[in-house]
Design a protein around this motif. Sequence first.
Motif, PDB file in Angstrom:
ATOM      1  N   ILE A 181      -2.919  12.818  10.274  1.00 46.75           N
ATOM      2  CA  ILE A 181      -4.226  12.526   9.689  1.00 46.75           C
ATOM      3  C   ILE A 181      -5.140  12.021  10.798  1.00 46.75           C
ATOM      4  O   ILE A 181      -4.882  10.983  11.413  1.00 46.75           O
ATOM      5  N   TRP A 244      -2.859  13.692   0.479  1.00 38.39           N
ATOM      6  CA  TRP A 244      -4.169  13.621  -0.181  1.00 38.39           C
ATOM      7  C   TRP A 244      -4.646  12.172  -0.332  1.00 38.39           C
ATOM      8  O   TRP A 244      -5.817  11.868  -0.092  1.00 38.39           O
ATOM      9  N   ASN A 247      -5.661  10.695   3.170  1.00 38.20           N
ATOM     10  CA  ASN A 247      -6.956  11.203   3.638  1.00 38.20           C
ATOM     11  C   ASN A 247      -8.099  10.402   3.030  1.00 38.20           C
ATOM     12  O   ASN A 247      -9.063  10.044   3.718  1.00 38.20           O
ATOM     13  N   ARG A 248      -7.990  10.112   1.749  1.00 39.91           N
ATOM     14  CA  ARG A 248      -9.031   9.330   1.082  1.00 39.91           C
ATOM     15  C   ARG A 248      -9.047   7.891   1.598  1.00 39.91           C
ATOM     16  O   ARG A 248     -10.124   7.343   1.886  1.00 39.91           O
ATOM     17  N   LYS A 251     -10.604   7.509   5.174  1.00 45.01           N
ATOM     18  CA  LYS A 251     -12.074   7.598   5.170  1.00 45.01           C
ATOM     19  C   LYS A 251     -12.695   6.312   4.647  1.00 45.01           C
ATOM     20  O   LYS A 251     -13.637   5.751   5.238  1.00 45.01           O
TER      21      LYS A 251
END
Length: 272
Positions: A181, A244, A247-248, A251
Amino acid sequence: MQNQLTQLWLNHQADILAIAHQIGLALGVIVIARILASNLRSGIVNANRRLGKLDETLIPILSATASYAVYAIAAVVLLDLFGVNTTSIIALIGAAGLAIGFALKDTLSNIAAGIMLLFLRPFKTGHFIEFGGTTGTVEEITLFTTVLCRADGVYISCPNGLLWGNDITNYTRNGRRRMDITASIAYSDSIEVGLNVLNKIAQTESRLLSDPAPQVIVFALNESSVDLQLRGWASVDDYWPTLWDLNRRVKEDIEAAGLTIPFPQRDVRVLS
């Protein structure tokens, strides 16, 4: 009638005994062939249950082939018992087999590839694989084709020869996968703060494996950003949900720490 039978016995006693002997031998060959074929079938099944070395799809094929081979040998022996020239028959069968082999070379190549796939087992039913740009979950492996289901539910039936002739990537076999990531921050931001953010995420994500331990690194210095990277391992079942979610989180946590995720920038000078 009785006199006729008696006379027939007296005149042809040797021939009748020879024929009875031949019939007895033939019946013996048939009985032995049936026993051997049955024992071979059950022996292959029982041996695989104990050892577990072969794919379950291969067992019916092996057992059927073994029994057919026993019956074929028995047929040759029976013909030889009754005086048939088996040499010419075997030669005829060989020539016919050669002609059929040339006519069905593509089909036979798929069968050969299917046997190799079943023996070497680069994948099994339920594994997620990729070959020649095609990806999917293996649903069935037969002698001729391998059936897959793509991630979007599309049915794929692929000839085994195509599979055997390509590099096969098996995403399931090792039981775990690494996710990379990448988080980009501005050159004006603190690299140490960014690494701490990723470290905290790695330490608080229970689905990441502790062995191998997650890594947080400065991955690249790009034109407009410094790329940080979180590398972590997860089990195959947890891989996509973890990827998934992370990744969130990356950020959101990068922004919450006051760091900037920059857009690509380029300085343009106009010379007059």
